[in-house]
Design an enzyme around this catalytic site. Structure first.
Site, mmCIF file in Angstrom:
data_model
loop_
_atom_site.group_PDB
_atom_site.id
_atom_site.type_symbol
_atom_site.label_atom_id
_atom_site.label_comp_id
_atom_site.label_asym_id
_atom_site.label_seq_id
_atom_site.Cartn_x
_atom_site.Cartn_y
_atom_site.Cartn_z
ATOM 1 N N TYR A 8 0.829 -1.199 0.000
ATOM 2 C CA TYR A 8 0.000 0.000 0.000
ATOM 3 C C TYR A 8 0.865 1.250 0.000
ATOM 4 C CZ TYR A 8 0.874 0.710 5.023
ATOM 5 O OH TYR A 8 1.468 0.938 6.237
ATOM 6 N N CYS A 9 0.220 2.350 -0.357
ATOM 7 C CA CYS A 9 0.825 3.679 -0.335
ATOM 8 C C CYS A 9 -0.187 4.595 0.346
ATOM 9 C CB CYS A 9 1.178 4.113 -1.757
ATOM 10 S SG CYS A 9 2.350 5.479 -1.831
ATOM 11 N N TRP A 10 -0.264 5.866 -0.075
ATOM 12 C CA TRP A 10 -1.148 6.822 0.596
ATOM 13 C C TRP A 10 -2.619 6.526 0.407
ATOM 14 C CZ3 TRP A 10 -0.569 9.573 4.591
ATOM 15 C CH2 TRP A 10 0.657 10.137 4.910
ATOM 16 N N CYS A 43 -3.051 8.052 -5.337
ATOM 17 C CA CYS A 43 -1.610 7.831 -5.461
ATOM 18 C C CYS A 43 -1.375 6.475 -6.121
ATOM 19 C CB CYS A 43 -0.997 7.849 -4.059
ATOM 20 S SG CYS A 43 0.726 7.369 -4.003
ATOM 21 N N MET A 91 -3.365 3.843 2.862
ATOM 22 C CA MET A 91 -3.376 4.279 4.248
ATOM 23 C C MET A 91 -4.567 5.185 4.540
ATOM 24 S SD MET A 91 -1.635 3.558 6.830
ATOM 25 C CE MET A 91 -2.011 3.997 8.518
#
Length: 159
Positions: A94-96, A100, A124
């Site tokens: 995962y990222c933001w 994204c 997130m």
């Protein structure tokens, strides 16, 4: 092949795919993606069977990350993946958030290196918005679920 039709309805300007093509597409999508609720439920299992990777910067990691996640910034994946990950254990990255594509880049890098990988939809942002606990450089944190993104008074959205 999808044929363009003339329609005033923007949804139907391009007609829906044939059912078999749609079934193949959606099955493939499920093989590539997991949502935050499923990841959270999977992590509660005694043996989750996967590892979660946060592909963001150290500053972002410190701001908040999924408990138990491995911090592996995308740019460092080629050099560090083998040190932190087992190729036999699926990875959920995962990222933001949905705005994204960092997790997509990280998933691509991991798949290129031979890892089984899924992308956590929502990142997130939705982990926090759905009220799941997270860790910061100051310790554990949690926010109330956002009623626009998570069911109220239940853990099951019914989907």
């Amino acid at each position: 092949m999808t044929q363009l039709i003339v329609s005033e309805n923007p949804v139907l300007r391009v007609p829906p795919a044939a059912p078999a093509a749609a079934a193949a597409y959606f099955a493939a999508s499920l093989a590539f993606h997991a949502d935050v609720s499923d990841v959270a439920a999977g992590l509660r299992a005694a043996e989750p069977g996967f590892v979660v990777v946060d592909s963001r910067s150290t500053e972002s990691w410190d701001q908040g990350h999924v408990p138990g996640a491995v911090h592996l910034p995308t740019a460092q994946i080629p050099q560090l993946a083998a040190e932190f990950l087992d190729r036999e254990v699926p990875v959920v990255v995962y990222c933001w958030g949905p705005g994204c594509n960092g997790a997509t880049r990280a998933a691509h890098a991991l798949a290129t290196l031979g890892y089984q990988v899924k992308e956590m939809l929502g990142g997130m942002e939705y982990w926090i918005r759905e009220g799941f606990p997270y860790e910061t450089h100051e310790g554990p944190a949690q926010q109330d679920p956002d009623p626009l993104t998570s069911p109220v008074n239940t853990d099951d959205c019914g989907c």
